[in-house]
Write an enzyme that holds these catalytic residues in place. Structure first.
Site: not given
Lengths: 1077, 327
Positions: A409, A675
């Site tokens: 991430d 994201g």
């Protein structure tokens, strides 16, 4: 009450319709309309696997699904039912032990999960019921309840925003724990409910919400609210994702809101995105299972051969039933086929020791104890959070040494999730930090900027631009007393880099104070307030990649400030200005900073009139509003003057870049799944050296694809193009890939969520499959892949995709937020960062470490060691090759288990420091190298060889008459004991040969277990055991040791059987020396 | 062996020392064990270290080997096959089931005298004492003198557990098939007179077996009383309490019986039968010369002879083994 009883009547009815109707506050909307309540699940989150009642059967069932356990159960049952040479206790006891230990472990883990669930489910929430604020437990929320949420609380379920404490019915929400975006997002209430700001008024609301059944996509929501005010005709308003507050998100900067629950419990989008924790199996365990099957096959063959031989041998009546050894009547009468079958089974039981039960115990113990070393490791300790590493599953220690792909991430993992203004460049002059630019690093917190290079006016213009061209808001409660000391201002914005820019400007003396009545207030270097009327904001979007504001100065000039990515700004400014700045911009981009260019233009009042009209027109447009606005924006943002550029650093975590480099060197492929926006992610990738300066980027993003009309065609085109390019570059197969990286051009791939879903879910015809395979081919050939704009489930999708690649590579995911949970759960090894975004990730992970940098040691040192240790352990167990039940039981458990356990806990064949500093060593064990067929065969043959040596050595010894000085003879039990003694010594000494790291524990355990063997043998043979039917071993051992020839035989045979191993070790060291010289 | 001590950590096993001391930190203890930094010895096997080691070990074993070789050369052994398969053999007649008991005599000559203690072994071949069913077929409790096991032997003894509703003592296939040939040895004197040679019956079994593992049923009564209620194994001629006249070598503690009960590991095996002890240093135990061996086959009834014949098909040997290197 009514509703509840009603519910009972039509439970299950209308359960699965396309839409659900929610009655706000659970009030029937009108008298006339029949109130039909639907049954929804409650707001309980259940992540635990067992309940008190189903634990035993379910757990046992799960456990016996493992091949090994099932196998041992079968063996045990055979032993119980059939007359076998070994007693059922021999295999039953260890099996029982294994099962109990595992059950306790799993039970404990599940208890922890129960506790965590309870914590969430029992948290207090406030519900509006009958115009009163009622305190309730979170799990009691029903669909339709009106929930009050206060600032900094997380939403207990998915809510439709009805009203907030602000006038315009907006609220700010951060979804960091869902998708990793830490900025604040604005959500809106429907116009008609904004006013309902009190408990009473909200309770009077009569409305029904129709919305789709729960689905997992976080960014999709379609619904409609019908508001019945004063029995008039219902007013219908459409609801979109901007009205929906997701469970798990946090309310920020808004005092409180009222919302109506639409999805609860396991139906919330967060829960749907959460994947059940399935049991993870390590590759080593798979290898074990493979070995097990091979050995099972050997066992079956062996048993079959033996049964055949038995009946061949028994075909002569003398052998079958010699006069001295008659069968019982029952035995004679048994049906022959049945007899053969039971014989077969008993042979199986007899030989079942080649599949060691205790291996599973030992492996479990090794893993369990071994995992302590991770949590004990001081290097994983982080001062900040006062915690070290956390191990949630001990099953995967060795998997850490096997990783092929690392998925990480970005926010909170690679970066610290805070932007920092690094430098700017005005008219080609570079300003770094607060001190004036020299090429060296000047890091002093010196006085205010000393600007001599650029023109003073340009500087101020630039800084004003920084202060004005943004959508930053000042946190309301800080501006209560107007202009105070600037340090108290808290900025908030949808994009953290804007904040960084505003703060950067502040450092140079220009402080953005806030917006008041449409005027932006800026405090300049002379502490004067300048006011600018904000005329228009041309919002940022990812296609234009720039934003602008149009302001009117106090003197009446109308100015347009524009900031954007270099590629978006450069074509729109005069050429001669570019060159000066371009150098800096490119330099900064290589450094991994986010660069933005600032430009401005003066708009003549006449022009403004026209522009203004166009803008308003476009904004009002009902159809194709987006396109029209874009067109207008495009027209306005031309012929600008470039003033300068800024560099903002998305601050990387400590040593993130070094870690990534080390992982690269170790042959791992690192993918970043985030994201976040592509630009941010890309610059981070540069900063952490995932992309090198010479990496050629292949982009598969909405930007590249949407340029053309037909997305799919374009996608197809791009895919094939990239593939061609890569295939040219790597003509050979993937095997040479690791080497190729160092020599060839490096490629990086960037893909975003929408493109990915296009690839994965595009038209269901054969083409989509094709895309997917092409895409995978491209991915596999790229050194680094960046996936941005990923929904949590998409992250998991990617991981699953890679996991299912040919050769099923081992994947590792590392992340810190709730949005990473699905990915963490999907991959083989999930690592959580104990970060700021809550504990969700670390709770669901297999391992949790405080920082990303710890990954390096975790993988390179711990992973490597654990892998080597467990590989050895497993091989050793299959290598360990019968007769007395107690001996057999003790053999595996006591005599030979402890040393290998100690070995497998303490062995460091290579120093930890060496391992961390030389990542290439990692490659050596990649691909499960130590548990492949070769080593496996080696160990098996070694075992077979030693078995032969043991047996025939002793056999020849027994050919002679007497072994004792007094001429007394030895029987079959002595024969067995001799073999067994040799076996124990050989096996233990073999381990001693393999041990390269002798700590005192190794010494203690290896020599101790030999001593214990001797002691035990004396003890076992020294007493007539009253509870045993047969005193077979009585005094055998002591008697045996009184014979000199047996001593000599034992020593000789141990030497002979160890010699191949010694030879191998010596030869290897010779070879190594040769290769060194 | 090349070795290097690797003490990386000075805080070797020392107590954990939290840096702050006051605040409860969750910092892992900085002990050598927990940090995997225990001082360790890292031996590396190389040709340079292994070869000399092997060489030295080899040197040590050379004298041992020489010693063993010399003593083993001093061992004298003679093997006499009295199975009687050969028609010329005096024992050929005993193959016939009708002759019972059958006595045959074999003569042999010792070319060299046997100086030390002499051991007489009987050897059987193709007799599977290691058969699984066979090995189990005994009751150690009964043999240890447990009165309850005496009258109610273990089920493992089937089908040799009971005979005509009486428990068999000793039960089981092993006991039932006990070797029961009687062998006598005579030296042929100068005047062709036969001088019997004393064969010692005791001292052939393990001390622990004789004194601990095998016990007669408790009591002060004569053995016959103590074995009351039991019957002899079917193949036996005499009951167990009549195996020997010597009270100390009768019943379960009869050494011939104990030796038989220690089942052999291989189908061709030898068991110690008798000892011939050296009387004094002047005379050899068995001087060179001619000897007679008297063999008494005891055959119980015709039914069993059939089975015996099948064993007689194979080798029945008496071996003599003299000279011991352990003197």
């Amino acid at each position: 009450m009514f509703r509840r009883s009603f519910n009972r009547f039509c439970a299950g009815e209308e359960k699965r319709v396309g839409t659900r109707t929610v009655f706000v506050g659970n009030h029937p909307v009108s008298e006339t309309e029949a109130y039909i309540a639907q049954k929804f699940c409650d707001n309980r989150i259940i992540s635990s696997k067992y309940t008190l009642w189903n634990f035993l059967p379910k757990n046992l069932f799960e456990q016996f699904r493992r091949i090994a356990n099932f196998y041992f159960l079968i063996i045990f049952l055979i032993q119980v039912t059939v007359d076998t040479p070994t007693s059922p206790i021999t295999s039953g006891l260890p099996l029982f032990f294994v099962i109990t230990v595992t059950a306790i472990k799993q039970g404990y883990e599940d208890w922890l999960r129960h506790r965590a669930d309870n914590e969430v489910n029992k948290s207090t929430v406030y519900i509006i019921e009958n115009a009163k604020r009622v305190k309730k437990e979170s799990e009691k929320i029903k669909v339709g309840d009106i929930v009050e949420v206060q600032a900094d609380e997380t939403f207990p379920c998915d809510l439709i925003l009805l009203s907030s404490c602000t006038v315009d019915g907006t609220c700010y929400v951060t979804t960091a724990s869902l998708d990793g975006e830490s900025n604040c997002k604005t959500h809106y209430a429907v116009r008609d409910t904004i006013e309902l700001r009190t408990v009473e008024s909200i309770d009077n609301l009569r409305a029904a919400i129709e919305c789709e059944q729960p689905q997992s996509d976080l960014y999709k929501f379609v619904g409609r609210i019908n508001i019945y005010s004063n029995s008039l005709e219902a007013v219908a308003r459409s609801l979109g994702p901007e009205n929906l507050l997701l469970k798990g998100a946090t309310l920020k900067n808004t005092k409180k809101i009222y919302g109506v629950a639409v999805y609860t419990g396991m139906e919330t989008k967060m829960a749907l995105n959460y994947q059940g924790k399935s049991q993870k199996r390590s590759a080593v365990e798979k290898s074990i299972n493979a070995f097990l099957i091979v050995y099972l096959f050997i066992l079956l063959t062996k048993a079959a051969i033996c049964t055949t031989l038995k009946y061949v041998w028994q075909s002569t009546p003398y052998n079958d039933e010699p006069w001295y050894n008659q069968k019982t009547q029952k035995e004679r009468e048994t049906w022959k086929v049945l007899k053969m079958f039971t014989d077969f089974l008993s042979f199986m039981v007899l030989f079942n020791f080649i599949i060691p039960v205790s291996m599973y115990v030992t492996v479990e113990m090794q893993k369990f104890l071994g995992s302590f070393f991770i949590s004990w490791d001081n290097d994983f300790y982080d001062e900040e959070i006062n915690e070290g590493a956390l191990v949630n599953t001990s099953d995967l220690n060795e998997e850490l040494g096997q990783v092929d792909y690392v998925f990480t991430d970005k926010t909170g993992t690679l970066t610290e999730n805070s932007m920092e203004f690094i430098e700017c460049c005005i008219d080609g002059h570079k300003y770094k930090g607060v001190a004036q630019e020299t090429d060296g690093l000047s890091q002093t917190d010196g006085p205010l900027p000393y600007l001599d290079r650029a023109d003073k006016n340009r500087e101020e213009l630039f800084l004003r631009a920084l202060c004005l061209c943004h959508t930053v808001e000042v946190k309301p409660n800080d501006t209560v007393d107007g202009v105070t000391e600037s340090s108290e201002l808290t900025y908030m914005s949808s994009s953290p880099d804007e904040i960084a820019l505003v703060k950067g400007a502040k450092k140079y003396g220009f402080t953005f104070v806030g917006v008041q009545n449409g005027y932006m207030r800026v405090e300049n270097q002379r502490k004067e307030i300048e006011e600018y009327e904000l005329l228009h904001t041309l919002n940022f979007d990812s296609v234009r990649r720039r934003m602008s504001v149009i302001v009117k100065t106090q003197s009446g000039d109308i100015l347009l400030f524009c900031k954007g990515a270099d590629s978006a700004v450069f074509p729109r400014v005069q050429n001669h200005e570019i060159d000066l700045i371009k150098v800096h911009v490119e330099h900064n981009a290589m450094e991994g900073y986010r660069t933005l260019c600032i430009a401005f233009k003066e708009i003549a009042p006449d022009d403004y009139e026209r522009v203004n009209r166009q803008l308003i027109e476009a904004k009002m447009a009902l159809q194709d509003r987006e396109e029209k606005m874009e067109k207008v924006f495009d027209e306005i943002e031309t012929d600008m003057h470039l003033i300068g550029a800024t560099a903002v650093e998305d601050k990387l975590q400590d040593q993130a870049a070094e870690t990534i480099e080390a992982l690269h060197a170790a042959g791992l492929k690192v993918w970043v799944l985030t994201g976040d926006k592509m630009e941010t992610a890309k610059s981070t990738c540069y900063a952490c050296r995932l992309f090198q300066t010479n990496t050629e980027l292949l982009e598969l993003t909405t930007k590249t694809i949407e340029e053309s009309e037909r997305k799919e065609d374009r996608l197809h085109e791009l895919l094939t193009e990239y593939r061609k390019k890569l295939l040219r570059e790597f003509p050979k197969s993937t095997r040479s890939l690791k080497k190729a990286w160092t020599e060839h051009q490096e490629y990086g791939l960037i893909i975003d969520g929408s493109t990915l879903s296009l690839i994965l879910n595009s038209s269901q015809d054969s083409g989509s499959n094709n895309y997917r395979s092409i895409f995978l081919q491209i991915c596999m050939k790229c050194t680094a892949v960046l996936c941005c704009r990923m929904a949590p489930l998409q992250k998991a999708q990617i991981v699953r995709m890679v996991k299912n690649l040919k050769g099923s590579p081992i994947t590792l995911s590392i992340g810190d937020g709730a949005n990473d949970v699905s990915m963490i759960l999907e991959s083989h090894v999930g690592i959580g960062i104990k970060g700021k975004e809550g504990r969700q990730a670390s709770r669901n992970s297999d391992y949790a470490v405080p920082k990303f940098k710890h990954l390096k040691k975790l993988l390179l040192a711990h992973g490597h060691l654990y892998y080597v240790r467990i590989a050895h352990l497993v091989q050793y167990f299959f290598y360990k090759p019968l007769y007395d039940a107690a001996y057999l039981t003790m053999y595996n458990i006591c005599f030979t288990s402890l040393p290998i356990l100690a070995y497998s806990l303490l062995e460091q064949h290579i120093n930890i420091d060496t391992l961390t500093s030389d990542p290439r060593l990692y490659m050596k064990i990649s691909g499960n190298a130590m548990l492949q067929l070769g080593p496996f065969l080696y160990w098996t043959f070694l075992a077979a060889f030693e078995g032969t040596v043991f047996f025939f050595g002793t056999y020849f010894l027994f050919q002679t008459t007497s072994l004792d000085e007094n001429g007394k003879v030895y029987g079959n039990w002595t024969f067995g004991t001799i073999i067994f003694t040799i076996l124990v010594f050989t096996v233990t000494l073999k381990l001693a040969l393999d041990t390269r790291f002798w700590t005192w524990i190794n010494h203690l355990v290896i020599w101790g277990s030999l001593a214990f063997y001797v002691f035990f043998s004396f003890f076992w043979g020294g007493i007539i055991w009253p509870f045993l039917k047969q005193q077979r071993m009585y005094f055998i051992f002591a008697q045996m040791l009184s014979s000199v020839s047996i001593w000599l035989t034992i020593i000789l045979l141990i030497f002979v059987s160890l010699s191949p191993e010694m030879l191998r070790i010596v030869l290897r060291s010779v070879r190594r020396r040769k290769s060194e010289s | 062996m090349a070795m290097n001590y690797n003490a990386k950590d000075e805080v070797d096993g020392g107590p954990p020392c939290p840096p702050g001391g006051t605040a409860k930190t969750r910092r892992p203890d900085n002990t050598a064990f927990k940090q995997q930094r225990l001082p360790a010895w890292q031996p590396i096997l190389t040709a340079g270290t292994v070869l000399p080691t092997f060489f030295i070990i080899g040197l040590i074993f050379i004298p041992i080997g020489i010693g063993i070789f010399v003593t083993s050369n001093n061992i004298r052994e003679i093997e006499i096959d009295y199975t009687g398969t050969d028609p010329s053999s005096p024992c050929y007649k005993c193959l016939s089931p009708n002759v019972t008991p059958c006595i045959c005599t074999i003569n042999f000559t010792l070319d060299q005298s046997f100086e030390g203690n002499v051991f007489m072994y009987y050897g059987l071949s193709n007799f599977y004492q290691n058969h699984r069913r066979y090995v189990k077929s005994r009751d150690d409790g009964q043999l240890n003198g447990d009165p309850s096991a005496l009258l109610n032997p273990s089920k493992e003894c089937e089908p040799y557990r009971r005979n005509e509703d009486k428990p068999i003592a000793p039960c089981g296939a092993i006991a039932n098939s006990m070797f029961n040939d009687t062998l006598e040895l005579f030296q042929v004197g100068n005047a062709s007179d036969l001088m019997p040679i004393t064969l010692k019956k005791k001292g052939i079994a393990w001390w622990t077996d004789k004194n601990v593992k095998f016990r007669n049923p408790p009591g002060t009564d004569p053995l016959e009383e103590r074995f009351k209620g039991t019957t002899k194994p079917v193949n036996w001629v005499k009951p167990v309490y009549m195996l020997d006249s010597d009270e100390d070598n009768n019943g379960f503690i009869n050494e011939d019986f104990i030796v038989w009960m220690r089942t052999a590991a291989l189908p061709t095996f030898r068991k110690l039968y008798r000892l011939i002890e050296r009387k004094n240093d002047l005379h050899p135990t068995l001087p060179a010369g001619r000897y007679y061996l008297n063999i008494t086959y005891i055959i119980l009834n015709t039914l069993h002879v059939l089975f015996i014949s099948s064993i007689v098909n194979h080798l029945h040997t008496v071996d003599k083994n003299t000279g011991t290197w352990s003197l």
